[in-house]
Design a protein around this motif. Structure first.
Motif, mmCIF file in Angstrom:
data_model
loop_
_atom_site.group_PDB
_atom_site.id
_atom_site.type_symbol
_atom_site.label_atom_id
_atom_site.label_comp_id
_atom_site.label_asym_id
_atom_site.label_seq_id
_atom_site.Cartn_x
_atom_site.Cartn_y
_atom_site.Cartn_z
ATOM 1 N N SER A 735 -3.377 -5.036 -0.439
ATOM 2 C CA SER A 735 -2.665 -5.663 -1.554
ATOM 3 C C SER A 735 -3.461 -5.419 -2.826
ATOM 4 O O SER A 735 -4.679 -5.675 -2.879
ATOM 5 C CB SER A 735 -2.509 -7.169 -1.303
ATOM 6 N N GLN A 736 -2.768 -4.929 -3.882
ATOM 7 C CA GLN A 736 -3.445 -4.594 -5.129
ATOM 8 C C GLN A 736 -2.659 -5.167 -6.307
ATOM 9 O O GLN A 736 -1.444 -5.304 -6.256
ATOM 10 C CB GLN A 736 -3.552 -3.079 -5.313
ATOM 11 N N ARG A 737 -3.428 -5.531 -7.355
ATOM 12 C CA ARG A 737 -2.793 -5.935 -8.610
ATOM 13 C C ARG A 737 -2.966 -4.780 -9.567
ATOM 14 O O ARG A 737 -4.066 -4.507 -10.045
ATOM 15 C CB ARG A 737 -3.450 -7.200 -9.155
ATOM 16 N N VAL A 738 -1.877 -4.125 -9.850
ATOM 17 C CA VAL A 738 -1.951 -2.896 -10.635
ATOM 18 C C VAL A 738 -1.824 -3.177 -12.126
ATOM 19 O O VAL A 738 -2.166 -2.334 -12.952
ATOM 20 C CB VAL A 738 -0.884 -1.892 -10.176
ATOM 21 N N SER A 739 -1.306 -4.371 -12.474
ATOM 22 C CA SER A 739 -1.245 -4.765 -13.880
ATOM 23 C C SER A 739 -1.171 -6.274 -13.927
ATOM 24 O O SER A 739 -1.220 -6.940 -12.889
ATOM 25 C CB SER A 739 -0.025 -4.130 -14.583
ATOM 26 N N SER A 740 -1.049 -6.853 -15.134
ATOM 27 C CA SER A 740 -1.048 -8.310 -15.265
ATOM 28 C C SER A 740 0.132 -8.945 -14.561
ATOM 29 O O SER A 740 0.072 -10.109 -14.165
ATOM 30 C CB SER A 740 -1.038 -8.696 -16.740
ATOM 31 N N VAL A 742 2.223 -7.010 -12.107
ATOM 32 C CA VAL A 742 2.725 -6.184 -11.014
ATOM 33 C C VAL A 742 1.676 -6.177 -9.898
ATOM 34 O O VAL A 742 0.495 -5.902 -10.130
ATOM 35 C CB VAL A 742 3.033 -4.745 -11.466
ATOM 36 N N PHE A 743 2.157 -6.461 -8.669
ATOM 37 C CA PHE A 743 1.346 -6.381 -7.452
ATOM 38 C C PHE A 743 1.969 -5.343 -6.534
ATOM 39 O O PHE A 743 3.204 -5.200 -6.500
ATOM 40 C CB PHE A 743 1.287 -7.747 -6.748
ATOM 41 N N GLN A 744 1.125 -4.612 -5.781
ATOM 42 C CA GLN A 744 1.630 -3.607 -4.848
ATOM 43 C C GLN A 744 1.032 -3.832 -3.470
ATOM 44 O O GLN A 744 -0.129 -4.225 -3.328
ATOM 45 C CB GLN A 744 1.266 -2.197 -5.322
ATOM 46 N N LEU A 745 1.886 -3.538 -2.466
ATOM 47 C CA LEU A 745 1.423 -3.495 -1.088
ATOM 48 C C LEU A 745 1.325 -2.027 -0.709
ATOM 49 O O LEU A 745 2.341 -1.317 -0.692
ATOM 50 C CB LEU A 745 2.396 -4.212 -0.152
ATOM 51 N N GLN A 746 0.095 -1.539 -0.430
ATOM 52 C CA GLN A 746 -0.129 -0.146 -0.047
ATOM 53 C C GLN A 746 -0.127 -0.059 1.481
ATOM 54 O O GLN A 746 -0.850 -0.782 2.161
ATOM 55 C CB GLN A 746 -1.471 0.343 -0.584
ATOM 56 N N ILE A 747 0.734 0.839 2.006
ATOM 57 C CA ILE A 747 0.789 1.106 3.446
ATOM 58 C C ILE A 747 0.308 2.520 3.658
ATOM 59 O O ILE A 747 0.974 3.495 3.267
ATOM 60 C CB ILE A 747 2.220 0.937 4.003
ATOM 61 N N LEU A 748 -0.868 2.674 4.240
ATOM 62 C CA LEU A 748 -1.453 3.990 4.438
ATOM 63 C C LEU A 748 -0.970 4.567 5.757
ATOM 64 O O LEU A 748 -0.887 3.873 6.775
ATOM 65 C CB LEU A 748 -2.978 3.895 4.435
ATOM 66 N N SER A 749 -0.668 5.885 5.711
ATOM 67 C CA SER A 749 -0.208 6.608 6.909
ATOM 68 C C SER A 749 0.933 5.860 7.568
ATOM 69 O O SER A 749 0.878 5.475 8.739
ATOM 70 C CB SER A 749 -1.361 6.805 7.906
ATOM 71 N N ALA A 750 1.971 5.618 6.823
ATOM 72 C CA ALA A 750 3.118 4.884 7.350
ATOM 73 C C ALA A 750 3.753 5.655 8.488
ATOM 74 O O ALA A 750 3.833 6.887 8.462
ATOM 75 C CB ALA A 750 4.129 4.642 6.237
#
Length: 964
Positions: A735-740, A742-750
């Motif tokens: 889970s990452q906060r890419v801006s004030s 916006v949050f993103q859930l990164q799924i690696l090698s889906a």
């Protein structure tokens, strides 16, 4: 009636009975045929003529609370009591019969038998009649010479309506004793003359006679009096009635006044004359007796004088004038109350100061002439003379009344009682007694004031620290006031008795009086009610709590404290916020220190107020007040006398309204391979807010439960859901906060197992003075993740299988590739177990580079890919357990590197059919082993047939041999 052996039977004296008012009455009762203890209990009751159906309880041998109120005082004072003759028999005593005691008496015995059988009570009727018996005889003081005759008459009458008999007798009292009367002659109720033992011979000789000379006149004649007849004679009459059981009972006895008889011997030339200045005296007066001896040539003669009272020696004066007091008069002589001396050889004087009732009677002067002055044992002659002296009792006109100005008080209040004495003519001493109600018949000395004003306290009241300084004061000539400054408890209530004793001329008279006081507990009516005008307050708003205390007494006049309690959670403990002592001292609690700077306290009369400024979420909870009181006029130290807690009042603190808005539009993300990113966008929020984001996955199944993937708190602390907590999963989902906003859930090698709908839940947190508080939350729209695979795919065996295995065995789950995969490609194989949550659980992954991963480390030792051929990815599961039961499948992915040093790309994917694994318990018996082995089972089935054939062959061989 009708009782048989072994049945309880209660019997009482046969009635009706007639007894005289004022007499001492006894009624007997006994029980027989009972079971249980040898000592039985008895209860007496009465049925009054005015209410013959209503039982009025009198006295019991087992229950002190049995008597009704009208009999309680008489039972406590032993005016009515039960005397136990033996274990099963008693006497009811009524010491002074009253008119109200007439009625039907019942004797009842409580049951001690195994069952009710027989009678348990019996009744007798008692009538109270007037005492009409009269007996009188004029008192005389007779001095006779030995041999003279004396006649005494006694008037006896009665007017009783019932049939009664009379008995009349004369008795002689000699000496100082009042209880050693000797019977002279009696006419019995049966009209029989019975002489006393000392007069039997003279009665038979006709010297002592008793005759009736009229309807009411009886005469005693004694011919030839002797010195042994000397003393006090009186007449006694008795009235007798025959009871229904045939026995005669004396219901009344009366004694007349006494006649003093002195018998003297006549000397040849010696005479004695005794005189008194006053023969009728009152108590406290002085008596002087003169004894004059008449004798010719008295100066040369020798006399011994003995002073006697009712025939008993008082003092002796020998011929030399030496005075000898008898033992019982020595003490009074030392005190100067008695004096005797020889005024001359013919005049002797006896003086008694402060005459008492015991000093009345016949005084004699007995003169003995001695032949020689030194020979006291050689008496020549003896002459005596007597005189009757009467002493009238001094009557007391003292009256006493007891009152209290504090009939009802509260613990700690003073008690003030007054004892007013009127009509006392001499010094008065006073005693105060406490009669505690919890101990009937018991009394405790409070204080005593002697005649001279000396004060002493009872042992229970000598500790001035408990009740403080008790006072007994004489306020006026006849008023004595008792002040107990501080009552200890309710036990100080009850009756207080004043006993005043008047002392005069060696005698004393006592009067009693009582007053009742009630001491109530400080807990009486003590109550506290808590209220608040508002139950829900907004963050930063003030609120006030009012604790109203009430009691059954004036609460403002006693020391009181208030304690404020706060309970943040319904299941948690209560904390003391603050305590206000009676002195006004404020003690703040340590559990919730933030209240000290924002709480205001106030008190008005019996109302206590707690004002909370700028409410915080930490102020939310339930509040309660506790009021404690101490005894009046005492320092509030130690435990309070009483306390009470109020009701609880709940206060809810509403946080600032959340302005959070999260984008709710649904979207989709489609990838062919590699990583995937799911976006969560905040549309609007306050500038100073912080956010916590939780990501969820909805698996493809329609009714699947959302699975928590990861939660990032407002302080960036990560928390993974149970399905994503393995190291392999944690490394793929970020889970990452890419801006004030916006949050993103990164799924690696889906991969295919990651397909589904994703969404986020955003929580808005705000710092409010003392901590972070959640204002609200918002849920985003759904983002659907799809994996787009190349059109050409892998061919796999899609047949479904069903396999059964016993626990502990090894099982192989099939997974085979049909055909070969293109050169330059690598295969990735993953085995899954189908879960009810909707997201299947990965068990094992074979990477295209040949590395093996075990998402569930606990299964790593039991899972194997043995791959007997390049296209066989069957899974071997060893040591099968009951929890392994379920559906399994494998997924193959074809990967190809784009060029040297480039990333690998997913080219194709395929999934096998499902394999349903059923587990069975392990083999545990011989029978189960036999049944599971066909060859062994066949052998056992055919064994009986083989044995029969062998037996038949043996019989045939024996027969052939016998024929030969």
């Amino acid at each position: 009636t009708g009782l048989t052996t072994g049945q309880r039977a209660v019997t009482v004296q046969k009635g009706p009975l007639y007894r005289v008012r004022g007499s001492h009455v006894t009624l007997w009762c006994k029980v027989s045929g009972y079971q249980g203890p040898a000592e039985q209990n008895f209860q007496w009751s009465i049925y009054l003529p005015s209410a013959p159906e209503r039982e009025v309880q009198i006295v019991s041998t087992v229950d002190p609370s049995f008597p009704y109120a009208i009999y309680t005082q008489r039972v406590r004072g032993r005016g009515i009591f039960v005397e136990r003759l033996q274990g099963d028999a008693v006497l009811l005593h009524i010491t002074e019969l009253q008119d109200r005691d007439a009625g039907e008496y019942e004797c009842h015995t409580p049951n001690t038998d195994e069952r009710f059988l027989g009678s348990y009570g019996a009744k007798v009727n008692l009538s109270v009649i007037a005492d009409t018996l009269l007996a009188s005889m004029a008192p005389q003081a007779l001095t006779l010479t030995e041999g003279d005759a004396v006649e005494l008459t006694c008037e006896v009458s009665k007017s009783t309506a019932q049939h009664t008999h009379l008995s009349v007798g004369w008795y002689l009292l000699q000496g100082a004793g009042e209880h050693h009367a000797e019977e002279v002659l009696t006419l019995s109720k049966d009209f029989i003359l019975k002489p006393g033992p000392s007069y039997e011979k003279r009665f038979l000789e006709g010297d002592v006679r008793l005759s009736k000379v009229g309807n009411t006149t009886y005469k005693l004649s004694i011919r030839g009096v002797k010195p042994s007849d000397q003393g006090q004679l009186y007449c006694e009459a008795a009235e007798w009635i025959e009871d229904p059981d045939g026995t005669w009972k004396d219901i009344s006895r009366k004694q007349t006044e006494r006649t003093s008889l002195a018998v003297v011997s006549q000397g040849r030339d010696l005479s004695v004359d005794i005189s008194a200045a006053e023969r009728s005296l009152s108590e406290g007066d002085t008596l002087q007796l003169n004894c004059v001896v008449g004798a010719p040539k008295s100066s040369s003669r020798h006399f011994k004088v003995i002073w006697l009272l009712d025939g008993v020696a008082v003092a002796t004066v020998d011929p030399h004038g030496v005075l000898i007091w008898e033992e019982e008069y020595k003490e009074r002589a030392k005190l100067g109350q008695l004096r005797a001396f020889k005024q001359s050889n013919t005049v002797y004087v006896l003086t008694i100061c402060e005459m008492g009732l015991k000093d009345k009677g016949t005084y004699q002067c007995s003169v003995s002439e001695m032949k020689a002055p030194g020979d006291l044992h050689s008496t020549q002659t003896n002459v005596s003379s007597g005189i009757q002296v009467n002493v009238k009792p001094v009557e007391s006109h003292m009256r006493l009344s007891v009152s209290t100005s504090t009939p009802r008080v509260t613990v700690g209040d003073p008690l003030i009682l007054h004892c007013e004495v009127q009509g006392a003519t001499g010094p008065v001493s006073v005693q105060w007694w406490h009669l505690p109600p919890q101990h009937p018949g018991h009394r405790v000395l409070v204080a005593t004031m002697e005649q001279d004003g000396t004060l002493s306290l009872g042992s229970a009241y000598q500790d001035g620290q408990t009740r403080r300084s008790l006072r007994l004061e004489k306020e006026s000539s006849g008023t004595f006031s008792l002040v107990i400054p501080s009552t200890l408890d309710e036990d100080d209530g009850g009756q207080y008795r004043c006993e005043a004793t008047q002392w005069s001329r060696g005698r004393n008279w006592t009067e009693k009086g009582e007053a009742a006081v009630t001491v109530s507990s400080m807990g009486l009516g003590l109550h506290a009610a808590l209220r608040s005008r508002i139950a829900t307050v907004t963050y930063g708003q003030s609120f006030e709590l009012v604790c109203q205390a009430n009691a059954g007494y004036t609460l403002e006049e006693v020391p009181a404290s208030v304690r404020w309690l706060f309970q943040p959670s319904p299941t948690g403990p209560s904390h003391e916020l603050v305590r206000v002592l009676p002195s006004g001292t404020v003690l703040w609690g340590t559990a919730k220190p933030h209240f000290q700077g924002k709480a205001q306290l106030a008190k008005a009369d019996t109302s206590f107020r707690l004002h909370i400024l700028s409410a915080l979420p930490a102020d939310e909870g339930t509040y309660q007040c506790e009021v404690e009181v101490w005894r009046r006029n005492t320092l509030p130290a130690g435990q309070p006398a009483a306390s009470t807690r109020s009701n609880v009042v709940g206060i809810k603190v509403v946080l600032p309204e959340s302005k959070l808005q999260v984008a709710t539009k649904d979207s989709s993300v489609e990838i062919a391979s590699g990583n995937a990113a799911i976006e969560c966008r905040i549309v609007f929020a306050q500038n100073n807010s912080q956010f916590a984001v939780t990501w969820y996955l909805l698996p493809p199944l329609a009714d699947a439960t959302p699975l928590q993937i990861i939660r990032a708190s407002y302080s960036s602390i990560l928390e993974y859901g149970s399905e994503f907590s393995s190291p392999a999963q944690k490394s793929r989902f970020l889970s990452q906060r890419v801006s004030s906003n916006v949050f993103q859930l990164q799924i690696l090698s889906a991969d295919l197992g990651d397909q589904g709908r994703y969404y986020c839940v955003v929580e808005e947190w705000l710092w409010l003075v003392d901590g972070w508080y959640k204002l609200g939350e918002g849920t985003s729209g759904r983002t659907t993740l799809k994996l787009k695979l190349p059109e050409h795919g892998l061919q796999m065996e899609r047949t479904n299988h069903s396999i059964s295995a016993r626990e502990g065995e090894e099982v192989v789950l099939p997974c085979r590739l049909q055909g070969a995969h293109p050169p330059g490609t690598q295969l990735l194989a993953t085995w899954f177990q189908v879960k009810s949550s909707g997201r299947d659980s990965a068990l094992l992954t074979l990477r295209h580079d040949g590395t093996m991963e075990y998402p569930q480390e606990r299964l790593a030792g039991r899972l194997y890919l043995r791959r007997p051929s390049a296209g066989d990815f069957s899974l071997t599961l060893s040591s099968v357990e009951s929890g392994d039961a379920g559906a399994y499948y494998c997924q193959l992915q074809q990967w190809q590197q784009q060029s040297e040093g480039k990333d690998w790309a997913l080219q194709a994917s395929a999934r096998s059919g499902y394999t349903q694994l059923t587990t069975n318990p392990p083999e545990s018996t011989v029978l189960s082993r036999i049944c599971s082995s066909p060859s062994l089972l066949n052998f056992i089935l055919y064994l009986p047939l083989v044995l029969i054939l062998l037996l038949a062959l043996a019989v045939f061989c024996w027969y052939c041999k016998f024929r030969k």
